[in-house]
Motif scaffolding. Sequence first.
Motif, PDB file in Angstrom:
ATOM      1  N   LYS A 182      -0.756   5.501  -7.511  1.00 39.83           N
ATOM      2  CA  LYS A 182      -1.285   6.486  -7.642  1.00 39.83           C
ATOM      3  C   LYS A 182      -1.599   7.124  -6.935  1.00 39.83           C
ATOM      4  CE  LYS A 182      -2.554   6.724 -13.302  1.00 39.83           C
ATOM      5  NZ  LYS A 182      -3.004   4.925 -13.528  1.00 39.83           N
ATOM      6  N   LYS A 183      -1.670   6.541  -5.861  1.00 34.51           N
ATOM      7  CA  LYS A 183      -1.427   6.978  -4.421  1.00 34.51           C
ATOM      8  C   LYS A 183       0.015   7.865  -4.200  1.00 34.51           C
ATOM      9  CE  LYS A 183      -5.448   5.212  -2.222  1.00 34.51           C
ATOM     10  NZ  LYS A 183      -6.490   5.112  -1.097  1.00 34.51           N
ATOM     11  N   PRO A 184       0.299   8.869  -3.492  1.00 34.61           N
ATOM     12  CA  PRO A 184       1.346   9.550  -3.145  1.00 34.61           C
ATOM     13  C   PRO A 184       1.871   8.537  -1.684  1.00 34.61           C
ATOM     14  CG  PRO A 184      -0.658  10.730  -2.134  1.00 34.61           C
ATOM     15  CD  PRO A 184      -0.836  10.255  -3.143  1.00 34.61           C
ATOM     16  N   VAL A 185       2.935   8.193  -1.965  1.00 28.66           N
ATOM     17  CA  VAL A 185       3.696   6.980  -0.730  1.00 28.66           C
ATOM     18  C   VAL A 185       4.435   8.201   0.357  1.00 28.66           C
ATOM     19  CG1 VAL A 185       6.191   8.024  -1.614  1.00 28.66           C
ATOM     20  CG2 VAL A 185       5.365   5.699  -1.082  1.00 28.66           C
ATOM     21  N   THR A 238       1.207  -1.099  -0.047  1.00 32.88           N
ATOM     22  CA  THR A 238      -0.171  -0.182   0.218  1.00 32.88           C
ATOM     23  C   THR A 238       0.845   1.053  -0.112  1.00 32.88           C
ATOM     24  OG1 THR A 238      -0.167  -0.216   2.102  1.00 32.88           O
ATOM     25  CG2 THR A 238      -1.373  -0.775   1.206  1.00 32.88           C
ATOM     26  N   ALA A 239       0.025   2.362  -0.630  1.00 33.65           N
ATOM     27  CA  ALA A 239       0.896   3.680  -0.591  1.00 33.65           C
ATOM     28  C   ALA A 239       1.657   3.747   1.453  1.00 33.65           C
ATOM     29  CB  ALA A 239      -0.029   4.622  -1.318  1.00 33.65           C
ATOM     30  N   GLU A 240       0.264   3.659   1.684  1.00 32.95           N
ATOM     31  CA  GLU A 240       0.824   4.111   3.960  1.00 32.95           C
ATOM     32  C   GLU A 240       2.283   3.227   3.789  1.00 32.95           C
ATOM     33  OE1 GLU A 240      -1.048   3.814   8.483  1.00 32.95           O
ATOM     34  OE2 GLU A 240      -2.251   3.079   5.704  1.00 32.95           O
ATOM     35  N   SER A 241       2.640   2.503   3.981  1.00 33.20           N
ATOM     36  CA  SER A 241       3.675   1.252   4.106  1.00 33.20           C
ATOM     37  C   SER A 241       4.120   1.369   3.209  1.00 33.20           C
ATOM     38  CB  SER A 241       3.398  -0.156   4.953  1.00 33.20           C
ATOM     39  OG  SER A 241       2.602  -0.399   4.373  1.00 33.20           O
ATOM     40  N   GLY A 242       4.316   1.597   1.894  1.00 32.23           N
ATOM     41  CA  GLY A 242       4.930   0.633   0.892  1.00 32.23           C
ATOM     42  C   GLY A 242       6.606   1.484   0.863  1.00 32.23           C
ATOM     43  N   ALA A 243       7.253   2.313   0.988  1.00 32.83           N
ATOM     44  CA  ALA A 243       8.001   3.023   0.730  1.00 32.83           C
ATOM     45  C   ALA A 243       9.046   1.727   2.102  1.00 32.83           C
ATOM     46  CB  ALA A 243       8.231   4.402   1.490  1.00 32.83           C
TER      47      ALA A 243
END
Length: 459
Positions: free
Chosen positions: A162-165, A129-134
């Motif tokens: 496409k969501k901000p990471v 997910t964009a929330e935990s992806g980084a």
Amino acid sequence: MTTLAEHMVTVLKNTGVKRIFGYPGGATLDVMEEAHKQGVDFVLTRAEWSAAYMAAMTGDLSDAPGVVLATLGPGATNLVNGVSHAYLDRSPMIAITGRPSLRESRSVHQRLPQVSLFEHVTKWSTTLTAESGAFDIRKAVRIAKAERPGPVHLDLPSDQPKKPVNPLPERYDKLAQTVIYGTVEQPDELILRLNESRRPVALVGPGTIRNHASNALRSFVEAWGIPVVTSVKAKGVLDERHPYWCGVIDMAGAKRIRQFLNECDLIVAICFDPVELIGAWTIDVPVIHVDLVPDMDCAYGAEVEVMSNVCGLLEGLAKHPVPGPKWREEDVRRFRVELESDLVAQLPGILPSRVVRAAREVLPEDTLVVTDTGSHKVLLGQLWSAYSPKTYFVSNGLGTMGFGLPGAIAAKLVEPNKPVVCFTGDGGFAMVSSELQTAVEKDCKKITYTGNGIETRLH
């Protein structure tokens, strides 16, 4: 604003990933497009399993994990066999699959429990997910490369790329890429056992190659006068023209090799992986296990385990005072002659053993060999002479058919200036013959595949 897809490709590129293999669709199209923008080559294959074989080979030959991309549902299930190969053959890989949006809960079309599906054939499987992806992308790279290496699965919902990471603190961009283990300068128990033994043998696995310990291994066996038996995936760890190289376990001539090991009085298993054993361990000889990881499989019931920087350990052993060689070179040479005489039939005509010998005679020393699974694999594993590490590749943990041609294509992409030869049978070739078009598209001009006595070259 950095999107999850953009961040993912950036991290992979900075890790050393130069190409991504796959058959994309749905959510994974954003990743493919971002790869194009950042100059990461996307190799479109004819099937997902072929893409996974290519990614596995790339991980074996590179410092970065191989990366494979597939869509949801049937795309993910088609990927399973190739990921399973990476799992049992210890190839660092990141497998990315698409999945329905996190917001979609009613539709069941092409919806499978993909994280659970891949949990059984990967080192780690998670939803990205964009929330935990980084954080998860960096974690995936580390897990894939850690001993023993293997695949990690990232399931990418269609509403996330496409969501901000959610960015990480700067320190995470400086995570160490090299792990340094302590060196055992005086492995007293190991030296004691070696001194007491009269006929020790080193049984060497591919982890010795991964840990860059080939030169240290040669110094060790030469100092102590110890013969070496390798697994097939460790071929080339010691130049097979070396006077102390004996052969390959559980390939052609397996009975004679196992008899040889049974007649020794000590086996030093150096980064040996029991996943390559075909059948149970039947050798009643004390074993010392030397590796970065413990003897988790308990295949041979090691009496002593030494976890250390393998390269440093072998270099230290090579410098230890030794009264004289444990074996005479002529005794090892005599065994090799006996082994080869078992395998080479004295009959007229074009025999498989003569094909292997002829290929070895005419091809350069640095030729990369990729062999498919089949009866030819067993003969080739013993008769082909590998002269250096990372020149011989085979699916031996999973032993899957169809690996040969895709693996050879990936090898040529990673090492374009080296000749690549693929040995395959009719069955394995039939499974992936459509990948010849991939080879043509990627301009792999010097791949040769041999099967059933027929040789074909791509020009």
